[in-house]
Write an enzyme that holds these catalytic residues in place. Structure first.
Site, mmCIF file in Angstrom:
data_model
loop_
_atom_site.group_PDB
_atom_site.id
_atom_site.type_symbol
_atom_site.label_atom_id
_atom_site.label_comp_id
_atom_site.label_asym_id
_atom_site.label_seq_id
_atom_site.Cartn_x
_atom_site.Cartn_y
_atom_site.Cartn_z
ATOM 1 N N ASP A 98 0.865 -1.177 0.000
ATOM 2 C CA ASP A 98 0.000 0.000 0.000
ATOM 3 C C ASP A 98 0.904 1.231 0.000
ATOM 4 O O ASP A 98 1.743 1.395 0.890
ATOM 5 C CB ASP A 98 -0.885 -0.005 1.248
ATOM 6 C CG ASP A 98 -2.260 0.570 0.980
ATOM 7 O OD1 ASP A 98 -2.337 1.590 0.279
ATOM 8 O OD2 ASP A 98 -3.255 0.012 1.477
ATOM 9 N N ASP A 200 -2.893 4.725 -2.452
ATOM 10 C CA ASP A 200 -3.935 5.348 -1.654
ATOM 11 C C ASP A 200 -4.269 6.741 -2.194
ATOM 12 O O ASP A 200 -3.361 7.534 -2.478
ATOM 13 C CB ASP A 200 -3.441 5.444 -0.209
ATOM 14 C CG ASP A 200 -4.507 5.906 0.755
ATOM 15 O OD1 ASP A 200 -5.498 5.170 0.941
ATOM 16 O OD2 ASP A 200 -4.355 7.000 1.335
ATOM 17 N N HIS A 327 -11.127 -2.485 3.404
ATOM 18 C CA HIS A 327 -10.959 -2.000 4.776
ATOM 19 C C HIS A 327 -11.729 -0.712 5.047
ATOM 20 O O HIS A 327 -11.861 -0.312 6.207
ATOM 21 C CB HIS A 327 -9.472 -1.777 5.059
ATOM 22 C CG HIS A 327 -8.884 -0.681 4.223
ATOM 23 N ND1 HIS A 327 -8.703 -0.805 2.854
ATOM 24 C CD2 HIS A 327 -8.441 0.560 4.547
ATOM 25 C CE1 HIS A 327 -8.185 0.306 2.384
ATOM 26 N NE2 HIS A 327 -8.018 1.150 3.387
ATOM 27 N N ASP A 328 -12.227 -0.061 3.998
ATOM 28 C CA ASP A 328 -12.977 1.193 4.146
ATOM 29 C C ASP A 328 -14.482 1.013 3.970
ATOM 30 O O ASP A 328 -15.219 1.995 3.974
ATOM 31 C CB ASP A 328 -12.497 2.215 3.107
ATOM 32 C CG ASP A 328 -11.157 2.835 3.462
ATOM 33 O OD1 ASP A 328 -10.818 2.872 4.664
ATOM 34 O OD2 ASP A 328 -10.452 3.277 2.543
#
Length: 555
Positions: A98, A200, A327-328
């Site tokens: 990431d 990201d 994860h969001d």
């Protein structure tokens, strides 16, 4: 259309804090991941996308990085990471890191220097502005995690921009020194042997030089027109590709909120020389009652329209990323399926069928292959996520919305739904830790866990395993052209895929009652590739069970 390994891969996202704890401190770690590599190999995935493991004060669970070339103490050491890389590669599994370079932590050495004085060499690594006056930020922009997007800093009596937490100051990508530092860091990781980057909020790295007030949406002004898909974003990504990405056989995927198919072709077109693919969020970004917060499911016709648009617009021009959750996002089976006990398994299998039969690279979020569900939050103290905690404070405690109205929306959409520990077995704390977990384990772990599902050939896990294996055996699942059917139907998601002389018919029920489907003539008497019920499809009129899914294969 070029064939590549990353188009044919299935990606599995690991959120390290919640995956597996090896030392009993209640926090998942790298040795925990290593201990479960055989499980992932058995599932059949090709790539692990690793959420951040870099050094971080954890204001936003690792997405606030204080050192890009060190490992977070709670997760282990760089030696642990090197072991993970070696042992994953030994099993034929690649590792994608990431990359969080829109912002750093305010504890990063660059920012510590930047805030010291206006003539510090690092001052221009970040975005500083004078306020409208001593009490008023430079503009009305709101941050993604609540509050103003500007933080006043007394040392130099100026404000710095943070589109997320105040502890996540945005980098100034217009500064060539910033870009060089980032590209050097990326090269360092690539030379170490990693297999790519998930980037990201990469569509936010370029901001306009003018920063006027934004249109008020909710409590603050919208920064989107000035900070998302900004004036130099493609220039900077092409520079990144030229100086780093093009030199390695790696996979890149950009998180690009608000992206359209036309913009996606610029970021990830076959000849764009930027990224391999992007994450679009149209299917998970429906407007809520209160900003992003809602307890309503998207109408199926709306969902189908979005998915079909991306399938058709990107075909032969760019590459899709396929996902239901991450994860969001809340848990897929709770959001798009039906997590009631009688429907959880069959609807989880249906969602898997629908997604993995689409054109693009599928992403599985940890626990999705088990049909893990949203957590039954009881009170605000249950949350660990900065976004959820701030939202409750802003909308309820300080704001106009009564608890009873906001609570169902918060619990339905909270990112913490995805962050409860992976449920490995039916022992204490679901086998995740010998200690006290950093966030509570979902109480349904006795029924939903990897030990039970790997032992049961009819489980959600084995259904995912079969889908992944089918993808490796059938290029049509990867490269076939998509065509939508029954576009106005509010109960069934049906489509075909066509590749060379083959054709697939995919039918998925998104409802909790029986429906009737008429099999097209060309698919009568064709073999069933996969089904989540096991019924025969040997007649024209089929009565589908609740959440039934099947695929017929015409060769």
């Amino acid at each position: 259309m070029d064939k590549t390994w990353w188009k044919e891969a299935v990606v599995y996202q690991i959120y390290p804090r919640s995956f597996m704890d090896s030392n009993g401190d209640g926090i998942g770690d790298i040795q925990g991941i290593i201990s479960r590599l055989d499980y992932l190999k058995y599932l059949g995935i090709d790539v692990i996308w690793l959420s951040p493991v870099y050094q971080s004060p954890n204001d936003d669970n690792g997405y606030d990085i204080s050192d890009y070339q060190a490992i977070m103490d709670e997760f282990g050491t760089m030696e642990d990471f090197d072991e993970l890389l070696e042992k994953a590669h030994g099993r034929g599994i690649r590792i994608v890191m990431d990359l969080v370079v829109n912002h750093t932590s305010d504890e990063h050495k660059w920012f510590i220097e930047s805030r010291k004085s206006m003539n510090n060499p690092y001052r221009d690594y970040y975005i500083w502005r004078k306020g409208k006056d001593s009490q008023t930020p430079p503009n009305n922009w709101g941050a993604c995690f609540g509050g103003s997007a500007w933080q006043y800093d007394e040392e130099t009596a100026m404000y710095y921009l943070h589109l997320f937490s105040r502890k996540q100051p945005d980098l100034n990508w217009d500064n060539p020194n910033v870009r060089k530092e980032i590209f050097d860091m990326m090269t360092w990781w690539c030379d170490k042997g990693i297999d790519g980057f998930r980037m990201d909020v990469i569509s936010m790295i370029s901001k306009t030089s003018e920063m006027p007030d934004g249109e008020v949406n909710g409590l603050y002004g919208d920064f989107g027109p000035f900070c998302v898909h900004g004036p130099n974003v493609h220039k900077y990504l092409q520079e990144m590709n030229e100086k780093v990405l093009s030199k390695y056989d790696i996979m890149t995927v950009g998180e690009t909120a608000g992206v359209t198919p036309e913009q996606a072709k610029l970021y990830a077109g076959e000849n764009a020389h930027e990224l391999n693919m992007v994450f679009q969020f149209e299917h998970v970004e429906s407007d809520g009652k209160y900003g992003k917060w809602t307890d309503q499911k998207m109408p199926l016709t709306t969902l189908k329209k979005i998915m079909s648009h991306w399938q058709t617009e990107l075909y032969d021009k760019a590459w899709n990323s396929l996902f239901w959750d991450n994860h969001d996002q809340p848990r897929a089976v709770s959001r798009f399926g039906d997590d009631r006990p009688q429907y959880r398994e069959i609807s989880a299998k249906m969602l898997a069928t629908c997604l993995h039969m689409l054109q693009g690279t599928p992403y599985i979020y940890q626990g999705e292959e088990l049909g893990m569900t949203n957590y039954p939050f009881k009170n605000p103290g249950d949350f660990r996520d900065i976004e959820s905690i701030n939202a409750y404070q802003e909308w309820c405690v300080d704001g106009p919305i009564p608890h009873d109205a906001f609570w169902p929306c918060l619990t339905f959409k909270s990112r913490d739904n995805a962050r409860t520990p992976v449920q490995w077995d039916d022992s204490a704390q679901a086998g995740f830790t010998a200690g006290t977990p950093w966030i509570a384990v979902n109480p349904n772990y006795k029924e939903i866990n990897a030990k039970a599902e790997t032992a049961n050939p009819d489980s959600v896990f084995h259904y995912y395993k079969k889908l992944i294996a089918l993808r490796k055996q059938n290029p049509i699942m990867v490269y076939g052209k998509y065509e939508a059917l029954l576009e106005d139907c509010e109960e069934l998601f049906a489509y075909t895929r066509t590749y060379q002389n083959e054709k697939l018919l995919i039918v998925c029920s998104f409802c909790d009652h029986e429906t009737v489907f008429t099999i097209p003539e060309e698919f009568l008497d064709m073999p069933c590739l996969i089904s989540n019920t096991g019924q025969e499809y040997d007649r024209k009129e089929i009565t589908l069970e609740a959440y039934e899914a099947f695929v017929l294969h015409k060769k």
